[in-house]
Enzyme design. Structure first.
Site, short mmCIF file in Angstrom:
data_model
loop_
_atom_site.label_atom_id
_atom_site.label_comp_id
_atom_site.label_asym_id
_atom_site.label_seq_id
_atom_site.Cartn_x
_atom_site.Cartn_y
_atom_site.Cartn_z
N TYR A 143 -9.40 -8.95 0.38
CA TYR A 143 -9.35 -9.19 -1.05
C TYR A 143 -9.67 -10.63 -1.43
CZ TYR A 143 -7.90 -5.37 -3.97
OH TYR A 143 -7.91 -4.25 -4.73
N TYR A 196 0.86 -1.20 0.00
CA TYR A 196 0.00 0.00 0.00
C TYR A 196 0.89 1.23 0.00
CZ TYR A 196 -4.20 -2.72 0.38
OH TYR A 196 -5.23 -3.57 0.08
N HIS A 207 -2.52 1.25 -4.24
CA HIS A 207 -1.67 0.09 -3.91
C HIS A 207 -1.37 -0.70 -5.17
CE1 HIS A 207 -5.85 -1.21 -3.82
NE2 HIS A 207 -5.39 -2.37 -4.24
N HIS A 251 -0.62 -4.87 -6.75
CA HIS A 251 -0.70 -6.31 -6.52
C HIS A 251 0.29 -6.97 -7.47
CE1 HIS A 251 -4.85 -6.10 -4.71
NE2 HIS A 251 -4.91 -5.02 -5.47
N HIS A 264 -3.27 -0.22 -8.61
CA HIS A 264 -4.70 -0.04 -8.33
C HIS A 264 -4.97 1.33 -7.71
CE1 HIS A 264 -8.61 -2.01 -6.61
NE2 HIS A 264 -8.83 -0.89 -7.25
CU CU Z 1 -6.34 -3.60 -5.47
#
Ligand code: CU
Ligand code: NAG
Ligand code: NAG
Length: 491
Positions: free
Chosen positions: A223, A121, A280, A282, A442
């Site tokens: 998530y 993050y 953030h 991934h 994201h």
């Molecule tokens: Cu995300």
């Protein structure tokens, strides 16, 4: 269930003592919970859309795959072993495909799985800087997997598989129905060609595409990840990851962007009243132990080079040429993807040649991707240093399975793929492991709240000079009589 922002308690687990208590969130309200219940049974308003008529894929003769000994999947020209692992989630091993000429089963991959999942993050705040998860090693992509929802997670005629795991006190337990296996017909075309009629003679040929999908999901806290391994009859394997579930939101005094709201002061967009969706990334790193026609393989970069013609040589000024380079050592195979200096990435068996002399291979075909932009010496990036490149190739080593290291809790990054690869070991004509990282940046938006519609990316493992020619040329088309038109049964 919104965040209590700015309240962090640090506990020393060895001493079982609170060692620090920080409360800087006074004045930040807890976001309202109204309109956040996502359960179907809890909805009070009618659906946004007029419901579609029922739709499904029918298989009047049942599916075409079989599963032997609970794990060995046989479908069309593919045979592979499928299982659930507590840490890696789904594991595909000993994937073999039938040769289209001889019918013999040929090895493609010894073992493939998601080795680590890194989610940093982007907020240096005291209450957020540590939110840089290694979901594979810290939580487990199988350990966080729950039973799939029939007809919604997986279609009818799916075969469900359990995971046999271990609890933290060492007792075995069964996590039921966490993998599903099904055939997919999505109305896609596997190949076609038609020719403009000459002398009234016309050719029109088309073949439908049916694939086999193995699916497993992980619900890692907020998530959800959806992992698909999709096998095609033309030899291609598509590995796809979908992201859904809930954002991890940060409390804010702001209810909207009108009053005193400064984008520079906050770590992401406002996604609901008093809730920020923190920006953030991934990254999902796959361990792909390729064994093309045997263990000894090489990694080849096929670079497209721009050539310029000399004066008077041609009306053309420039063209592209493919240039092959065999990676000798690990550093030759540390790849950053580049749009303006493109390459294909092949794993070949130099001793297995086609009738034309080309080495049998599979290429890794990247899909939509994102790179980590954090400083290399940032502590989370040291732990997640396996994302410094999108592709790596290492010699097989049984203790190098987990890209972020075997033990990732409080790790400092001294046992990552980046550290192993730095040894620069020989990788030519050896048992090699290909590593591919799929990434997402994201920046949340309102549609991601309270539950995100699935966002996905994929990459392919695609045969390259592996078969003598198109391996599904002789596949049959579908005829009207093959497909009964199903009527609703009389009530
Ligand atoms: Cu995300
Ligand atoms: C693979 O190559 C190694 C040398 O790098 C050799 O010792 C081994 O016999 C080879 N294996 C096969 C199956 O060809
Ligand atoms: C195998 O991996 C371990 C852990 O990275 C390392 O200590 C060992 O030297 C490796 N072996 C070889 C032959 O590279």
């Amino acid at each position: 269930n919104g965040p209590i922002e700015g309240l962090t308690v640090t506990v020393d687990l060895d001493q079982k003592k609170i060692v620090k208590f920080s409360n800087t969130g006074r004045g930040i309200p807890i976001p309202k919970s109204s309109n956040t219940d996502y359960r179907y049974t809890a909805q009070v308003k009618p659906p946004e859309l007029k419901p579609l008529n029922p739709i499904s894929m029918e298989q009047p003769k049942g599916p075409s795959f079989i599963v032997e000994d609970g794990h060995v999947v046989k479908w069309s020209n593919w045979v592979f072993h499928l299982k659930a692992d507590q840490r890696a989630g789904m594991v595909i091993s000993r994937a073999t495909v039938q040769d289209s000429e001889t019918g013999e089963l040929r090895s493609v991959m010894y073992k493939g799985f998601s080795s680590e999942l890194f989610v940093p993050y982007m907020d240096p705040d005291e209450h957020w800087y540590f939110k840089t998860y290694l979901d594979g090693g810290e939580y487990g992509l199988g350990a966080t997997s729950l039973s799939l929802v029939p007809l919604n997670d997986c279609p009818r005629y799916s075969y469900y598989m359990d995971g046999v795991f271990v609890t933290s006190d060492g007792k075995p337990f069964v996590q039921s129905n966490i993998i599903c296996l099904f055939e997919r017909y999505s109305a896609d075309i596997s190949w076609r060609h038609s020719e403009i009629p000459i002398n009234g003679f016309q050719i029109k040929e088309a073949r439908p595409k049916v694939t086999l999908v193995a699916r497993m999901t992980a619900s890692v806290g907020n998530y959800d990840y959806i992992f698909d391994w999709e096998f095609q009859t033309d030899g291609l394997i598509r590995i796809k990851v979908g992201l859904s579930g809930m954002l991890m939101v940060k409390g804010t005094p702001h209810e909207n962007t009108n009053q005193g709201f400064d984008e520079d002061d906050i770590s992401g967009p406002l996604v609901s009243e008093n809730a920020i969706g923190v920006v953030h990334d991934h990254f999902i790193t796959f361990h792909l132990d390729m064994d093309i026609d045997g263990v000894n393989n090489s990694f080849v970069e096929v670079n497209l080079v721009k050539k310029e013609t000399s004066k008077g040589e041609s009306p053309r000024k420039s063209y592209l040429k493919a240039k092959r380079r065999i990676a000798k050592t690990e550093k030759d195979a540390q790849i950053k993807l580049k749009l303006y200096d493109p390459s294909e990435f092949h794993v070949i068996n130099p001793s297995s040649r086609s009738r034309l002399g080309n080495p049998a291979g599979y290429k890794v075909v990247p899909g939509a991707n994102a790179a980590s932009l954090l400083a290399h010496d940032d502590p989370p990036q040291l732990r997640g240093a396996f994302t410094n490149n999108q592709i790596w190739t290492t010699p097989y080593n049984r203790t190098e399975q987990w890209a972020g290291g075997l033990f990732v809790y409080q790790s400092k990054g001294d046992d990552t793929l980046a550290v192993w690869s730095e040894r620069n070991r020989p990788i030519e004509n050896q048992d090699i492991v290909l590593w591919y990282t799929m990434g997402f940046h994201h920046i949340p938006c309102q549609e991601d709240f309270p539950v995100m519609p699935t966002v996905s990316s994929s990459f392919d493992l695609k045969p390259v000079n592996f078969f003598q020619s198109n391996p599904i040329l002789r596949a049959a088309p579908t005829f009207e009589d093959d497909l009964p038109v199903c009527q609703p049964s009389a009530s």
